[in-house]
Design an enzyme around this catalytic site. Structure first.
Site, PDB file in Angstrom:
ATOM      1  N   MET A 105       0.849  -1.194   0.000  1.00 25.12           N
ATOM      2  CA  MET A 105       0.000   0.000   0.000  1.00 25.12           C
ATOM      3  C   MET A 105       0.887   1.248   0.000  1.00 25.12           C
ATOM      4  O   MET A 105       0.440   2.341   0.371  1.00 25.12           O
ATOM      5  CB  MET A 105      -0.938  -0.013   1.206  1.00 25.12           C
ATOM      6  CG  MET A 105      -1.942  -1.174   1.145  1.00 25.12           C
ATOM      7  SD  MET A 105      -3.554  -0.778   1.866  1.00 25.12           S
ATOM      8  CE  MET A 105      -3.107  -0.370   3.526  1.00 25.12           C
TER       9      MET A 105
ATOM     10  N   GLY B 128      11.281  -2.544   5.482  1.00 24.43           N
ATOM     11  CA  GLY B 128      10.557  -3.820   5.496  1.00 24.43           C
ATOM     12  C   GLY B 128      10.124  -4.219   4.084  1.00 24.43           C
ATOM     13  O   GLY B 128      10.315  -5.359   3.652  1.00 24.43           O
ATOM     14  N   HIS B 129       9.574  -3.245   3.346  1.00 25.72           N
ATOM     15  CA  HIS B 129       9.177  -3.520   1.955  1.00 25.72           C
ATOM     16  C   HIS B 129      10.404  -3.875   1.118  1.00 25.72           C
ATOM     17  O   HIS B 129      10.345  -4.749   0.246  1.00 25.72           O
ATOM     18  CB  HIS B 129       8.516  -2.288   1.331  1.00 25.72           C
ATOM     19  CG  HIS B 129       7.192  -1.914   1.944  1.00 25.72           C
ATOM     20  ND1 HIS B 129       6.985  -0.724   2.583  1.00 25.72           N
ATOM     21  CD2 HIS B 129       6.013  -2.590   1.996  1.00 25.72           C
ATOM     22  CE1 HIS B 129       5.730  -0.669   3.005  1.00 25.72           C
ATOM     23  NE2 HIS B 129       5.114  -1.784   2.666  1.00 25.72           N
TER      24      HIS B 129
ATOM     25  N   GLN C 111     -10.440  -2.374   2.125  1.00 22.46           N
ATOM     26  CA  GLN C 111      -9.990  -2.978   3.374  1.00 22.46           C
ATOM     27  C   GLN C 111      -9.998  -1.980   4.540  1.00 22.46           C
ATOM     28  O   GLN C 111      -9.530  -2.304   5.625  1.00 22.46           O
ATOM     29  CB  GLN C 111      -8.612  -3.635   3.223  1.00 22.46           C
ATOM     30  CG  GLN C 111      -7.455  -2.682   3.042  1.00 22.46           C
ATOM     31  CD  GLN C 111      -6.160  -3.421   2.723  1.00 22.46           C
ATOM     32  OE1 GLN C 111      -6.009  -3.976   1.639  1.00 22.46           O
ATOM     33  NE2 GLN C 111      -5.243  -3.462   3.670  1.00 22.46           N
TER      34      GLN C 111
ATOM     35  N   ASP D   4       2.483  -8.914   9.432  1.00 28.45           N
ATOM     36  CA  ASP D   4       1.024  -9.025   9.452  1.00 28.45           C
ATOM     37  C   ASP D   4       0.678 -10.515   9.374  1.00 28.45           C
ATOM     38  O   ASP D   4       0.197 -11.015   8.364  1.00 28.45           O
ATOM     39  CB  ASP D   4       0.429  -8.241   8.285  1.00 28.45           C
ATOM     40  CG  ASP D   4       0.805  -6.771   8.380  1.00 28.45           C
ATOM     41  OD1 ASP D   4       0.664  -6.193   9.465  1.00 28.45           O
ATOM     42  OD2 ASP D   4       1.286  -6.200   7.385  1.00 28.45           O
TER      43      ASP D   4
ATOM     44  N   SER E 271       4.416   1.524   7.491  1.00 27.49           N
ATOM     45  CA  SER E 271       4.176   2.812   6.835  1.00 27.49           C
ATOM     46  C   SER E 271       3.555   3.790   7.818  1.00 27.49           C
ATOM     47  O   SER E 271       3.800   4.989   7.771  1.00 27.49           O
ATOM     48  CB  SER E 271       3.240   2.618   5.649  1.00 27.49           C
ATOM     49  OG  SER E 271       3.770   1.625   4.801  1.00 27.49           O
TER      50      SER E 271
END
Ligand code: DC
Length: 516
Positions: free
Chosen positions: A27, A33-34, A58, A152, A189
């Site tokens: 997103m 992390g990404h 969502q 997640d 984020s």
């Protein structure tokens, strides 16, 4: 790196080169992390595509859809630096072209049990929206692999079990370890929305989880106590807590008592951001139970898997073989009687592991590691293994090894009788013909002359029959075990599959594992 906007641009890029696409859906608001996801998705011959799409379906009413961090320029630069080949910024209409609100086409079915805990009750409709967008993204991109973060964990679990592309095996879901900032806070984020003071407060999440881990090391096992150890410091700091919950990592069902491996999840509000974190708690090291008949490749698979995960390979068949060796040596009749009990009571069976993880087995001081592989032992051991007195003694010793965990244990009754609490229970199968072929190859490798395949097949069938029909701990799959057919796949593929099953139950942070 290529920047794509519309579906048309995406389709052109997809068609421009053959070979698999590895996909990192995000997103946006990309962070380290990404970038780790992108690096993990890179592979020989594959092109890596990152998508940036703040998915409206969502977010529930009142959530942070409009204020969610959006930094398209920075995202492109960070994705490129991590090795992405293209970044795609679809508009809402590119994904939800069939209806304005995006609700016209129902998404895949959610398993209700997976959203009864953790974020499920706090975010009604959230996981439905995640499933819907992922199904559409995968339909457009048709990737061979999707990389997603373990941060997640519930999302990862829901997608794995509810998205047909994943559970039917059309696309591989690659879990990637959480990347944390220096003070332990997972990269997210939403962290960018915190003021410096809030950012310092956010570090309370991993700290509080650390309290629970320390308590586990001190012997605490009750979920209520562990949960309160996390909740109390957050509430004292004035942070509204959505939940603190100890769950089974695979089923996401509440875990009242820690026995083995469980996941302690937390969601709390810090200023404008709702933050998530979790910790895997271990009351002992992990246990994997591998059962199945002879010739399914069990030993090789177990050895390789143990090496990969940094666990000890426990070959319990060798223990039955050692007892068979001793009984033949002592001319002990193979039937239950008083003299057998004497022999078992006086027996000293010792296992040690060499530098390369190989198991050495000594009985009454004699190293029998090689002798137990002789055909006369192989022929005798099923009758020995059917003796309840023998099983009782060996089961007790195996369970003692299991107290600390840290095992991949192979045998016939690992998941059903010896380690019913194992994190992962696997039952390997193969057709009789294939198993006979493997047994012949194994004998040749040991310098033994194999009998004709038909004879071997008949011998194997007879041994299996004895193992399956004995009254004590017969060979059968555990009720909650996973059956893996090994006929048409290589040993490496079987090991990959088992490692993947393990990673559905234990995160990289929870058990980092050995070397690859
Ligand atoms: O896997 P293997 O061939 O080394 O096993 C030897 C025998 O021991 C085989 O007949 C099954 C039996 N066995 C058992 O009954 N229970 C175990 N946990 C392991 C092996």
């Amino acid at each position: 790196m290529v920047i794509l906007h519309s579906n048309g641009e995406l389709d052109q890029w997809l068609a421009a080169a053959p070979g698999p696409v590895h996909f990192v859906p995000t997103m946006g608001g990309l962070h380290r992390g990404h970038q780790q996801l992108i690096r993990a998705a890179c592979g020989p011959g594959a092109r890596v595509l990152v998508s940036v799409f703040v998915n409206p379906t969502q977010f529930a009413a009142g959530e942070d859809f409009t204020t969610y961090p959006r930094h398209a320029d920075g995202d492109g630069q960070k994705a490129g630096a991590a090795g992405a080949d293209a970044i795609w910024f679809p508009a809402v209409a590119d994904i939800y072209d069939d209806a304005k609100a995006g609700h016209a086409k129902a998404g895949p079915q959610l398993k209700p049990s997976l959203i009864r805990t953790l974020c499920g009750p706090c975010r009604p409709g959230h996981f439905e929206g995640v499933l819907m967008v992922m199904e559409r993204l995968l339909e457009r991109v048709r990737p061979a692999l999707v990389a997603m973060g373990e941060k997640d964990w519930q999302q990862l679990t829901v997608l794995r079990h509810c998205l047909p592309a994943f559970y039917e095996g059309r696309c591989r879901l690659l879990p990637v370890p959480v990347v944390r900032e220096e003070d332990g806070l997972p990269h997210s984020s939403r962290n960018s929305r915190l003021s410096p003071a809030q950012r310092r407060q956010a570090a309370l999440l991993p700290q509080a989880l650390g309290n629970a881990e320390a308590a586990v090391q001190g012997g605490e096992r009750r979920a209520t106590v562990l949960e309160q150890l996390v909740r109390a410091p957050l509430e004292s700091a004035g942070l509204p807590v959505d939940y603190v919950q100890l769950v089974n990592p695979l089923t996401l069902q509440p875990c009242p008592h820690l026995d083995g491996v469980a996941m302690l999840g937390v969601a709390a509000h810090v200023g404008p951001a709702r933050l998530l974190d979790h910790k895997f708690l271990l009351s002992r090291k992990p246990i994997i139970a591998i059962d199945g008949p002879a010739g399914t490749g069990k030993s090789t698979v177990t050895r390789l898997l143990a090496g990969r995960l940094g666990l000890l390979h426990l070959d319990t068949g060798a223990m039955y073989r050692a007892v068979a060796w001793l009984m033949l040596e002592r001319q002990q009749p193979i039937r239950p009687d008083g003299t057998l009990q004497q022999l078992l009571d006086a027996m000293e069976l010792r296992l040690v592991w060499g530098d390369h993880g190989q198991q050495v087995i000594c009985i009454n001081g004699v190293d029998v590691s090689d002798a137990i592989r002789l055909p006369r032992i192989t022929a005798t051991v099923p009758r020995v293994a059917a003796l309840p007195q023998v099983r009782q003694v060996l089961t007790r010793q195996q369970r003692a090894f299991g107290q600390q965990g840290g095992l991949v244990s192979e045998g016939r009754d690992m998941g059903t009788a010896v380690f019913p609490q194992a994190e992962l229970k696997v039952y390997l199968t193969a057709t009789a013909a294939e198993r006979a072929r493997r047994r012949a190859a194994d004998m040749t490798q040991r310098g033994q002359a194999p009998p004709p395949l038909a004879t071997l097949e008949a011998q194997i069938a007879e041994r299996d029959h004895l193992d399956r029909t004995r009254t004590e701990a017969p060979l059968r799959p555990a009720e909650d075990g996973v059956v893996v057919a090994t006929d048409d796949i290589s040993v490496e593929q079987v090991v990959d599959k088992l490692e993947e099953l393990f990673r559905q139950r234990v995160s990289y942070e929870g058990w980092p594992g050995g070397h690859h």
